[in-house]
Scaffold this motif. Structure first.
Motif, short mmCIF file in Angstrom:
data_model
loop_
_atom_site.label_atom_id
_atom_site.label_comp_id
_atom_site.label_asym_id
_atom_site.label_seq_id
_atom_site.Cartn_x
_atom_site.Cartn_y
_atom_site.Cartn_z
N ILE B 20 0.85 -1.19 0.00
CA ILE B 20 0.00 0.00 0.00
C ILE B 20 0.89 1.24 0.00
O ILE B 20 1.56 1.53 0.99
CB ILE B 20 -0.93 0.02 1.23
CG1 ILE B 20 -1.77 -1.25 1.31
CG2 ILE B 20 -1.84 1.26 1.22
CD1 ILE B 20 -2.77 -1.42 0.20
N GLY B 21 0.91 1.96 -1.12
CA GLY B 21 1.65 3.21 -1.21
C GLY B 21 0.73 4.38 -0.93
O GLY B 21 -0.44 4.19 -0.62
N PRO B 22 1.25 5.62 -1.06
CA PRO B 22 0.44 6.80 -0.76
C PRO B 22 -0.86 6.86 -1.57
O PRO B 22 -1.91 7.21 -1.03
CB PRO B 22 1.36 7.97 -1.11
CG PRO B 22 2.74 7.41 -1.02
CD PRO B 22 2.63 5.97 -1.43
N SER B 24 -2.64 4.32 -3.02
CA SER B 24 -3.59 3.30 -2.59
C SER B 24 -4.18 3.67 -1.24
O SER B 24 -5.38 3.49 -1.00
CB SER B 24 -2.91 1.94 -2.45
OG SER B 24 -2.27 1.58 -3.64
N ALA B 25 -3.32 4.21 -0.34
CA ALA B 25 -3.80 4.59 1.00
C ALA B 25 -4.87 5.66 0.86
O ALA B 25 -5.92 5.59 1.52
CB ALA B 25 -2.63 5.10 1.84
N GLN B 26 -4.63 6.62 -0.02
CA GLN B 26 -5.61 7.70 -0.20
C GLN B 26 -6.92 7.17 -0.77
O GLN B 26 -8.00 7.53 -0.32
CB GLN B 26 -5.02 8.76 -1.11
CG GLN B 26 -5.84 10.02 -1.09
CD GLN B 26 -5.02 11.20 -1.54
OE1 GLN B 26 -3.91 11.41 -1.04
NE2 GLN B 26 -5.53 11.93 -2.48
N ARG B 27 -6.79 6.25 -1.75
CA ARG B 27 -7.98 5.67 -2.36
C ARG B 27 -8.81 4.93 -1.31
O ARG B 27 -10.03 5.07 -1.23
CB ARG B 27 -7.54 4.69 -3.45
CG ARG B 27 -8.62 4.35 -4.41
CD ARG B 27 -8.04 3.64 -5.62
NE ARG B 27 -9.10 2.95 -6.34
CZ ARG B 27 -8.94 1.83 -7.02
NH1 ARG B 27 -7.75 1.26 -7.09
NH2 ARG B 27 -9.94 1.27 -7.63
N ILE B 28 -8.13 4.16 -0.45
CA ILE B 28 -8.83 3.39 0.58
C ILE B 28 -9.44 4.32 1.63
O ILE B 28 -10.58 4.14 2.04
CB ILE B 28 -7.87 2.37 1.23
CG1 ILE B 28 -7.47 1.30 0.21
CG2 ILE B 28 -8.48 1.72 2.47
CD1 ILE B 28 -6.36 0.36 0.67
N ALA B 29 -8.67 5.33 2.06
CA ALA B 29 -9.16 6.24 3.10
C ALA B 29 -10.42 6.97 2.63
O ALA B 29 -11.42 7.04 3.35
CB ALA B 29 -8.07 7.25 3.48
N TYR B 30 -10.41 7.48 1.40
CA TYR B 30 -11.57 8.21 0.91
C TYR B 30 -12.74 7.27 0.66
O TYR B 30 -13.90 7.65 0.82
CB TYR B 30 -11.22 9.05 -0.33
CG TYR B 30 -10.56 10.35 0.08
CD1 TYR B 30 -11.33 11.49 0.29
CD2 TYR B 30 -9.19 10.44 0.30
CE1 TYR B 30 -10.75 12.68 0.71
CE2 TYR B 30 -8.59 11.61 0.72
CZ TYR B 30 -9.39 12.74 0.92
OH TYR B 30 -8.81 13.90 1.35
N TRP B 31 -12.42 6.03 0.28
CA TRP B 31 -13.48 5.03 0.13
C TRP B 31 -14.14 4.77 1.48
O TRP B 31 -15.36 4.70 1.58
CB TRP B 31 -12.88 3.75 -0.45
CG TRP B 31 -13.87 2.67 -0.75
CD1 TRP B 31 -14.56 2.48 -1.92
CD2 TRP B 31 -14.30 1.63 0.14
NE1 TRP B 31 -15.38 1.39 -1.79
CE2 TRP B 31 -15.25 0.84 -0.57
CE3 TRP B 31 -13.98 1.28 1.45
CZ2 TRP B 31 -15.86 -0.27 0.01
CZ3 TRP B 31 -14.61 0.17 2.02
CH2 TRP B 31 -15.52 -0.59 1.30
N LEU B 32 -13.32 4.63 2.54
CA LEU B 32 -13.86 4.38 3.87
C LEU B 32 -14.68 5.57 4.35
O LEU B 32 -15.74 5.41 4.97
CB LEU B 32 -12.72 4.10 4.87
CG LEU B 32 -12.14 2.68 4.84
CD1 LEU B 32 -10.85 2.60 5.64
CD2 LEU B 32 -13.16 1.67 5.38
N LEU B 33 -14.20 6.79 4.08
CA LEU B 33 -14.94 7.99 4.49
C LEU B 33 -16.32 8.01 3.85
O LEU B 33 -17.29 8.47 4.44
CB LEU B 33 -14.16 9.24 4.09
CG LEU B 33 -13.06 9.65 5.08
CD1 LEU B 33 -12.09 10.60 4.43
CD2 LEU B 33 -13.69 10.27 6.32
#
Lengths: 198, 198
Positions: B20-22, B24-33
């Motif tokens: 998980i790079g920056p 992917s992390a951003q994609r996952i975080a915004y998906w979770l939000l």
């Protein structure tokens, strides 16, 4: 496939995440099993915390922890320009450029007749209200350069231009560092159409 | 980069995960939000639960929820053969083949002089104890086909063969469905060396 029930449950939840397939889920699950409890606890708490702490900025609909998001609350931003984006996730890439210092407005999507999303489903009325209340000189339309984004930008331009506010749009063209050889014809066509005089 | 503190904290924790790079992390975080609270809660709880419920099987050192892992506890497994692997994460790929029905033994690593990992750092003594206590006819060495895995397999073969137990090793060779053109010379060399009579 064999896995202890709690491992299988974690795998199922991880596989829901965007970009995470079965192999990535397994890699992450076994990594977490092997990691310090503190690492797993921090991740678990960060997920819960972000969901409870974050909501919509009352002004621009960006993600915020207070009533206003950090950008709206900052005194260092140029409050005479609003950049309109589809989703909160579009803001970090714009911020990373360090070339935009104005405010934002998040529409919460883009006009898409196919998906049944019309102008009334977006935060357009609050945007027009801001244009009436705040002293805005320019609106930069930064919706995505695809059909829905272009449609939305065109619709907004039609609403905002008559108010005497400058309406701009992010340039389309060849990505910097890209190869002409591998660019698609629509992008090259746009780059020719909007070519600059040097 | 701009992000609300709780979002930044989640991004930091996500970026620790393997693969998980920056972005992917951003994609996952915004998906979770954007996701239902229930989805985020389930993921968060699954992480906590897996860490509290899972520990080492007292017999084979695989991940287990009870005293024994599900494989050791099953009456359907062939208890006359033990497959030796480096890590618990090596077991699911072997199980997925549906061609192995014996037991496992997890070493907890592989011999690596460079990393200072010697035989005493692995679960080799408990393996020898199992060979003494249980009625084992075959030990299948399934450590990775790299330097550390081969060294470990060689070391274990030297210990186990004198006990009169059949010692086998996973075959090395061309991956099924692969292209000879793109295989590396060491793999092709091994495939020639261990060629089968048809």
């Amino acid at each position: 496939m064999y896995a202890a029930p709690s491992i299988q449950k974690l795998l199922d939840e991880l596989e829901r995440l965007p970009g995470i397939g079965p192999k990535s889920a397994q890699r992450i699950a076994y990594w977490l099993l092997n990691a310090d409890n503190a690492v797993a606890t921090r991740l678990s708490e960060a997920i819960v915390e972000v969901k409870s702490a974050v909501h919509s900025c009352v002004r621009c609909f960006n993600y915020a922890e207070g009533e206003l998001c950090e950008i709206c609350a900052s005194s260092k931003r140029d409050s005479s320009i609003i950049c309109v984006v589809s989703e909160p996730r579009d803001i970090p890439p714009l911020e990373r450029t360090a070339q935009y210092f104005g405010l934002y407005h998040v529409l919460g999507g883009a006009i898409s007749p196919l998906e049944g999303i019309g102008p009334d489903d977006l935060h357009i009325a609050p945007l027009l209200q801001r244009l009436a209340d705040e002293d805005i000189k320019e609106v930069l339309l930064a919706t995505n350069p695809n059909v829905e984004g272009e449609t939305t930008a065109g619709y907004l331009a039609g609403l905002i231009k008559p108010l005497g506010i400058t309406v701009t749009r992010l340039a389309s063209g060849l990505p910097v560092g890209g190869d002409l050889e591998f660019a698609d014809e629509v992008t090259i066509g746009r780059a020719i159409e909007t070519r600059r005089v040097l």
